[in-house]
Scaffold this active site. Structure first.
Site, PDB file in Angstrom:
ATOM      1  N   LEU A 194       0.918  -0.882   0.052  1.00  0.00           N
ATOM      2  CA  LEU A 194      -0.092   0.026  -0.100  1.00  0.00           C
ATOM      3  C   LEU A 194       0.910   1.086   0.078  1.00  0.00           C
ATOM      4  O   LEU A 194       1.255   1.699   1.274  1.00  0.00           O
ATOM      5  CB  LEU A 194      -0.930  -0.026   1.260  1.00  0.00           C
ATOM      6  CG  LEU A 194      -1.808  -1.248   1.301  1.00  0.00           C
ATOM      7  CD1 LEU A 194      -2.671  -1.132   2.605  1.00  0.00           C
ATOM      8  CD2 LEU A 194      -2.742  -1.180  -0.046  1.00  0.00           C
ATOM      9  N   ASP A 195       1.373   1.766  -0.908  1.00  0.00           N
ATOM     10  CA  ASP A 195       2.278   2.751  -1.507  1.00  0.00           C
ATOM     11  C   ASP A 195       1.742   4.312  -0.844  1.00  0.00           C
ATOM     12  O   ASP A 195       0.527   4.533  -1.011  1.00  0.00           O
ATOM     13  CB  ASP A 195       2.261   3.080  -2.818  1.00  0.00           C
ATOM     14  CG  ASP A 195       3.460   4.156  -3.252  1.00  0.00           C
ATOM     15  OD1 ASP A 195       4.493   4.073  -2.825  1.00  0.00           O
ATOM     16  OD2 ASP A 195       2.839   5.158  -3.722  1.00  0.00           O
TER      17      ASP A 195
END
Length: 580
Positions: free
Chosen positions: A238-239
């Site tokens: 989850l950038d």
């Protein structure tokens, strides 16, 4: 209705109520289920319970771009597939392919289409082929999309539903407390069919932030995650997740709604038939980073972000003083969670996690030492004005070219020590391809591309790389062979399970020492790392080697008795165990 279904529905409704208190959460919950489990898919009757079975000592990751290896004739993903099968099989069992979607900037992190593979790299079949041989990690760049994406073009033209997909703010709003990793203006004026709008850009003006206040954005992201799972992705990174919820007058980082969205994603992952692991990318100080474990209900895995600057400092200073102090204060990961340990990545060496751990004078010395070796420094804006170092831009191999004292000897040995520490620590180790390959700074790419991070994103010519690896005297061959050998040894040690017990030992400031014990308490490993250019001798009795057991160094094969001195050469590492 089954109890598991009731529990899932109740938990989903509660999370949606926290995120969208003004909406009908029963209707929205049905849409969430439909988005994540469309026709033909189904969920588990019961969630996975937190435990330590999602990973083991055999787990290690390679981090790479899809085009880190080129030859001018074959698809880059074909070359990557060949490289990982030829050199990484049995060394790592997971591959993180950095964003492989069509993009416009930031080497993939300004995505134009989440549903396609960049045709310059290959196609979904190539991605699936790598995923068939290794656990596959991919990026969900969920904070922003490219300003040239179809979504943003539709937003500018006022087309539903995209007309509400992007976060807008007014220039006269109080945004002075917003925390950002960049120095560019936060708001970007854009012409739309409804006039000039100011859109929020946390990172760059080509990366426009999505508006998660609109539930349609969340639903679209869920559909994309489902597509990626169906294509073989099992670890979802989850950038920039910390920034996804914004609110004027606040820091707009780590807001409660952000944590609720991560909890929602974890809930869906726990009920997925496929084994899906969530990794949060939050390059922030320790307490903020650890908050993404939640109450064992958010990320499965978080990056151990303090490691890159702290290990670099230890190797430069020849002292593990601050690394030891940090390690003593680190809590074990909660049940069902793990750390991801690394030193190098596609980004720079983040300095925010060193805040409060390294004194400013030590940070200044690191910067001076790095710059003397050809490295660069990127800055971030501070709330209320001013700038501070955000990251150091340099390959990790070249970052260790010299010490604070100006010593340039034993570079390879110094580097190997730095990479062995993440193998020894509690957690899952991950290695950037340019660390495995001892890649030098690509200053030509910095000049050509006009971005500091290009220094650490070299693209190897495959024939040249093969020639280097065939030469046993080359840095590339020496480092890859040594790290591969250590990782193969590590994979056989139960005491290196990501959740095995860890205790920090204070023997000598020059020695980063930890004790690991397997979950069944049968195996102990004393992991010793000499971060200095000195030879160090640990006196008899320094290690609690139980009498009557055969103690052996897994790395050298040497045997030790309980009351025997333990010598370490400059930058030497030892894994002394009772079960070889």
């Amino acid at each position: 209705m089954a109890q598991g279904t009731v529990s899932f529905s109740a938990r989903l409704s509660r999370l949606l109520q926290a995120i969208y208190p003004d909406l009908d959460c029963e209707i929205l919950g049905s849409k969430v289920v439909e988005a994540f489990w469309p026709e033909g898919n189904h969920r588990r009757k019961r969630p996975r319970t937190p435990g330590n079975t999602l990973w083991s000592e055999r787990d290690a990751l390679l981090i790479t771009y899809g085009n880190s290896i080129l030859d001018g004739s074959h698809k880059p993903l074909d070359l990557l597939h060949d490289f990982v099968l030829s050199h990484m099989k049995g060394v790592v069992n997971g591959v993180h392919i950095l964003p492989f979607f069509p993009y416009t900037s930031d080497d993939g992190f300004a995505v134009t289409d989440y549903r396609k593979v960049n045709p310059e790299l290959g196609d979904w079949a190539d991605i699936r082929r790598i995923g068939g041989a290794f656990h596959l990690m991919s990026d969900m760049v969920l904070n922003h999309v490219s300003s040239q994406s179809a979504w943003f073009n539709a937003y500018r033209q006022g087309q539903a539903p995209y007309d509400r997909f992007f976060y807008e703010a007014a220039p006269d709003q109080d945004l002075s407390d917003v925390v950002r990793p960049r120095t560019t203006p936060l708001l970007q004026p854009v012409e739309t069919s409804g006039g000039v709008k100011h859109v929020w850009c946390t990172f760059s003006h080509d990366q426009v932030d999505l508006n998660f206040e609109n539930p349609e954005v969340l639903l679209e992201i869920l559909r994309i995650i489902r597509l990626h799972i169906d294509k073989g992705v099992r670890i979802i990174r989850l950038d920039a997740v910390a920034f996804i919820w914004k609110k004027a007058g606040t820091t707009s980082i780590h807001l409660p709604e952000t944590h609720a969205i991560v909890q929602l994603l974890r809930l869906l992952a726990d009920y997925a038939v496929e084994t899906v692991v969530l990794l949060t990318e939050t390059n922030v100080p320790r307490a903020e980073n650890l908050s993404y474990f939640g109450n064992r209900n958010e990320a499965h895995v978080v990056y151990n972000f303090p490691l890159p600057p702290l290990i670099l400092h230890a190797m430069m200073a020849g002292s593990a003083r601050f690394l030891l102090k940090w390690a003593r204060a680190m809590p074990p990961a909660p049940l069902g969670c793990a750390y991801l340990n690394f030193t190098a990545s596609h980004d720079g060496i983040g300095m925010r996690p060193a805040e409060g751990v390294l004194p400013q004078g030590e940070i200044d010395q690191m910067i001076d030492c790095l710059r003397a070796g050809g490295g660069l420094v990127s800055m971030r804006s501070l709330p209320g004005g001013g700038e501070a170092p955000y990251e150091l831009n340099c390959t990790y191999f070249d970052a260790l070219s010299r010490t604070f004292e100006g010593n340039e000897a034993l570079k390879v040995e110094r580097f190997l020590c730095s990479q062995t520490i993440p193998m020894s620590l509690e957690g899952i180790p991950a290695f950037y391809i340019h660390a495995m390959l001892a890649t030098a700074n690509d200053l030509e790419a910095v000049a050509r591309r006009g971005m500091n991070r290009a220094i650490n994103r070299h693209r190897w010519d495959y024939p040249e790389l093969k020639a280097r690896l065939a030469d046993p005297a080359s840095d590339q061959a020496r480092v890859l062979a040594a790290l591969s050998a250590r990782l193969k040894v590590r994979a056989r040690q139960a005491a290196f399970h990501p959740n095995a017990t860890q205790f920090t030992l204070h023997l000598d400031d020059r020695i980063f020492a930890i004790w690991r014990q397997s979950l069944d308490r049968a195996q102990s490993i004393f992991a010793l790392h000499n971060v200095s250019s000195d030879g160090v001798i640990l006196p008899p009795g320094a290690l609690n080697l139980i009498e009557g057991e055969p103690w052996v160094d897994l790395l050298s094969g040497e045997r030790f008795e309980a009351e025997e001195a333990v010598p370490l050469a400059p930058y030497q590492c030892r894994w002394i165990t009772n079960q070889a």
